[in-house]
Design a protein around this motif. Structure first.
Motif, mmCIF file in Angstrom:
data_model
loop_
_atom_site.group_PDB
_atom_site.id
_atom_site.type_symbol
_atom_site.label_atom_id
_atom_site.label_comp_id
_atom_site.label_asym_id
_atom_site.label_seq_id
_atom_site.Cartn_x
_atom_site.Cartn_y
_atom_site.Cartn_z
ATOM 1 N N UNK A 81 19.861 -43.853 -7.106
ATOM 2 C CA UNK A 81 18.672 -43.128 -6.655
ATOM 3 C C UNK A 81 17.979 -43.930 -5.564
ATOM 4 N N UNK A 86 13.088 -42.667 -7.129
ATOM 5 C CA UNK A 86 12.657 -43.386 -8.332
ATOM 6 C C UNK A 86 11.140 -43.318 -8.471
ATOM 7 N N UNK A 89 10.069 -39.827 -9.388
ATOM 8 C CA UNK A 89 10.360 -39.588 -10.802
ATOM 9 C C UNK A 89 9.295 -40.231 -11.688
ATOM 10 N N UNK A 113 12.562 -32.982 0.932
ATOM 11 C CA UNK A 113 13.202 -31.912 0.158
ATOM 12 C C UNK A 113 14.296 -32.443 -0.741
ATOM 13 N N UNK A 116 13.295 -34.129 -4.356
ATOM 14 C CA UNK A 116 13.009 -33.235 -5.481
ATOM 15 C C UNK A 116 14.291 -32.524 -5.904
ATOM 16 N N UNK A 117 15.061 -32.114 -4.925
ATOM 17 C CA UNK A 117 16.312 -31.425 -5.187
ATOM 18 C C UNK A 117 17.223 -32.274 -6.063
ATOM 19 N N UNK A 120 15.944 -32.463 -9.589
ATOM 20 C CA UNK A 120 16.170 -31.186 -10.277
ATOM 21 C C UNK A 120 17.632 -31.068 -10.684
ATOM 22 N N UNK A 121 18.497 -31.514 -9.802
ATOM 23 C CA UNK A 121 19.922 -31.389 -10.064
ATOM 24 C C UNK A 121 20.359 -32.285 -11.226
ATOM 25 N N UNK A 123 18.665 -32.734 -13.592
ATOM 26 C CA UNK A 123 17.967 -32.135 -14.736
ATOM 27 C C UNK A 123 17.052 -33.147 -15.417
ATOM 28 N N UNK A 126 11.783 -30.536 -14.080
ATOM 29 C CA UNK A 126 11.860 -29.088 -13.939
ATOM 30 C C UNK A 126 10.496 -28.581 -13.503
ATOM 31 N N UNK A 127 10.432 -27.330 -13.152
ATOM 32 C CA UNK A 127 9.155 -26.750 -12.782
ATOM 33 C C UNK A 127 8.315 -26.529 -14.038
ATOM 34 N N UNK A 128 7.052 -26.942 -13.981
ATOM 35 C CA UNK A 128 6.129 -26.672 -15.079
ATOM 36 C C UNK A 128 5.304 -25.445 -14.731
ATOM 37 N N UNK A 146 15.706 -36.141 -19.322
ATOM 38 C CA UNK A 146 15.097 -37.381 -18.833
ATOM 39 C C UNK A 146 14.836 -38.328 -19.997
ATOM 40 N N UNK C 166 10.724 -25.851 0.115
ATOM 41 C CA UNK C 166 10.235 -27.229 0.064
ATOM 42 C C UNK C 166 11.111 -28.069 -0.847
ATOM 43 N N UNK C 167 11.604 -27.465 -1.908
ATOM 44 C CA UNK C 167 12.434 -28.207 -2.855
ATOM 45 C C UNK C 167 13.871 -28.311 -2.372
ATOM 46 N N UNK C 168 14.151 -27.761 -1.202
ATOM 47 C CA UNK C 168 15.490 -27.872 -0.649
ATOM 48 C C UNK C 168 16.458 -26.848 -1.209
#
Lengths: 201, 264, 201
Positions: A81, A86, A89, A113, A116-117, A120-121, A123, A126-128, A146, C166-168
């Motif tokens: 990362x 990092x 996160x 971008x 965050x991507x 997310x990938x 995992x 995630x979106x709250x 996580x 924005x998140x790609x």
């Protein structure tokens, strides 16, 4: 009870993902008490090479961390990362639920971008739910994956969380001279209990 | 605020060296806040006791030197420099009771808070990454497939799939030139449905064009689409044995008629 | 010896293939006796939910055969939804309540009956109220089950186009000079009573 303990042992053993007591019970014969069996099982595995650990609201079996040196063959090469990733996160974990603008405010630079991507990938985030501030911006929270990855029972176990909170470093302090945002009051209330609650689902 | 009377010419040699060392590597910073945090380390004090005035001076010196060396500084570094110059003057001048807005001390305190918070986040990020990690220090079951026996199929999708799917559709729309103008398209399915309803009344030979839906006959683009789909639908109905079709000559009108007894 | 037993326990747990005593010893610190540790470990797991079994000339851990019935849920085959289904589902989530014709309008292709049936069967969508337009077409909306599966509080928490970009998650940028279509975060949230008016443009 010994039989129920055997059952949850077998199921936990066979699954690599954390599993909740409810899921366990749904698989066991009617009338079983997975919670009690779990207490016995965890005791049995205390100090062994394999541990029964709590992850969020689930349980999983994991090898003891001190034996990692035996496992070099099993280590999967993790994509390294970036420092930005990092830090992002960590900010999400300690400030969740947190908006993109808040992350940028803390880091002092815009969030790319790809960062965050990537999270997310993996995992790990995630979106709250959306924030109750103007524009209703989307927020980010950390996931059970996580917690599992970093061996945390829940987000309250994050290292240094208490100290940071006591030092006021987790407060969302607006710069002096800015008007407090509308609906901030509500939001404050939410975020005090927000952190843990997000993991209950 | 400690050391607010610190004078510019007393900046220590060590600090100057540090500032010069920083200059060489301006690309190594993640924005002005990161630079400020690095500069603040030269003060060798607890971040809570940091002298913001001194820090402002260090930063301005840094920016001056970068300019002297003709280094391209990004706009946000210059914005921060302007702001720090303003902050410096506020901290040095006695407060003007007439003036609106937050005091220099308040602004300085907030900057100190930001630096402390960023440092704190970096510290916990390091602690987080130093934790035992799954797949590196501790491990999940290596073999989970031994019990897999296919019994029931469930379908799943992640939120990411969903959002990417939606993004895919919406992005496609942004490239309008490549998308047919759907307003003027009468699909074959629509035509077929319409024709099925109409053939009951087509006892005698009738022109294909008379079967076009209402409102589609005048606009050329619409008429073209409707004609094509109605014709295709007619062929389909002929194939099914519900309709007969004929054309007396090349480019002559195409005529349709209901077929009474469906074929075998 | 207790320590050696822990070691082989952890290795057996984490490896995917049966492992021989020789391999075990090659991973352990010098001077360990995997054979003796194995005798102890096998004894320890006697009668438990998990067994240490001999496979060829190696050893492996297996769930006890009599508990196989607990693994039934493991045998569920999970398949990814088809692209058509995901797109249809996304449109329903973002535009609900939405009619079949509107979905087709957005996707640019007709929606097969099977796709809608599958989503209905998964209980991720259901019929909403009929639209007050000619023909009073039936509409689709997403269900609580959908929200649960995707970890959403409500459908309005879905990130807007701007946020996706924005998140790609949006690879393509719009060609310069084109107006962004709908989905501009704010726009979307403003419509508190259904997002249907988005179709009016």
């Amino acid at each position: 009870m010994a039989e129920q303990e055997r059952m949850i042992e077998a199921v936990l053993f066979a699954t690599s993902e954390p599993i909740t007591l409810k899921e366990l019970e749904s698989r066991m014969p009617h009338g079983c008490d997975a919670g009690e069996a779990m207490v016995h099982l965890r005791k049995r595995y205390e100090g062994r090479g394999v541990q029964v650990v709590r992850v969020g609201d689930g349980y999983a079996m994991r090898t003891a961390a001190d034996l990692g040196f035996l496992m070099q063959k099993e280590t999967v090469e993790v994509r390294k990362l970036s420092r930005a990733a990092i830090e992002t996160l960590a900010i999400i974990a300690y400030h969740q639920p947190v908006t993109r603008a808040e992350i940028e405010e803390i880091r002092g630079v815009s969030v790319s971008r790809g960062t965050v991507d990537q999270l997310l990938e993996l995992e790990w985030i995630r979106f709250g739910r959306r924030k109750m501030t103007p524009g209703r911006p989307v927020t980010f929270v950390v996931t059970q994956g996580f917690l599992d990855h970093f061996g945390l029972e829940n987000a309250r176990d994050l290292p240094g969380l208490k100290e940071l909170r006591a030092a006021g470093l987790l407060e969302n302090r607006p710069p002096p001279g800015t008007m407090p945002l509308l609906g901030d009051g509500e939001d404050e209330e939410e975020s005090t209990e927000g952190q843990s609650e997000l993991f209950e689902d | 605020m400690a050391d607010t009377t610190f004078e510019e010419d007393t900046v220590s040699v060590a600090e100057r060296l540090a500032a010069e060392a920083l200059i060489v590597d301006v690309d190594g910073f993640e924005g002005p806040l990161d630079l400020l945090l690095t500069l603040s380390r030269t003060q060798k004090v607890d971040l809570r006791k940091i002298s913001v005035l001194q820090l402002a001076r260090q930063y301005l010196t840094f920016v001056e030197k970068a300019k002297a060396l003709r280094l391209e500084l990004a706009a946000d570094y210059l914005v921060m420099a302007a702001w720090l110059a303003f902050l410096k003057s506020r901290l040095l001048l006695p407060p003007d009771p007439e003036e609106e807005g937050p005091s220099g001390e308040e602004l300085a305190a907030h900057l100190a808070f930001q630096l402390e918070r960023l440092q704190a986040m970096r510290d916990v990020a390091a602690r987080l990454m130093a934790r035992d990690q799954l797949g590196r220090d501790f491990f999940a079951r290596g073999q989970t497939n031994e019990v897999e026996r296919v019994r029931r199929v469930t379908y799943t999708a992640t939120l990411l799939d969903l959002m990417q799917g939606y993004a895919r559709i919406r992005t496609r729309d942004e490239f309008r030139p490549f998308v047919m103008d759907r307003d003027a398209v009468f699909t074959m399915e629509q035509a077929l449905e319409r024709m099925r309803g109409l053939i009951g009344y087509a006892g005698d030979w009738g022109d294909l064009m008379s079967f076009l839906p209402e409102g589609w006959e005048t606009d050329p683009a619409k008429r073209r689409s409707a004609t094509a789909s109605t014709f295709a639908a007619s062929l389909e109905l002929v194939k099914e044995g519900h309709l007969e079709i004929r054309q007396s000559d090349t480019f002559a009108p195409i005529q349709l008629r209901k077929r009474d007894v469906p074929r075998g």
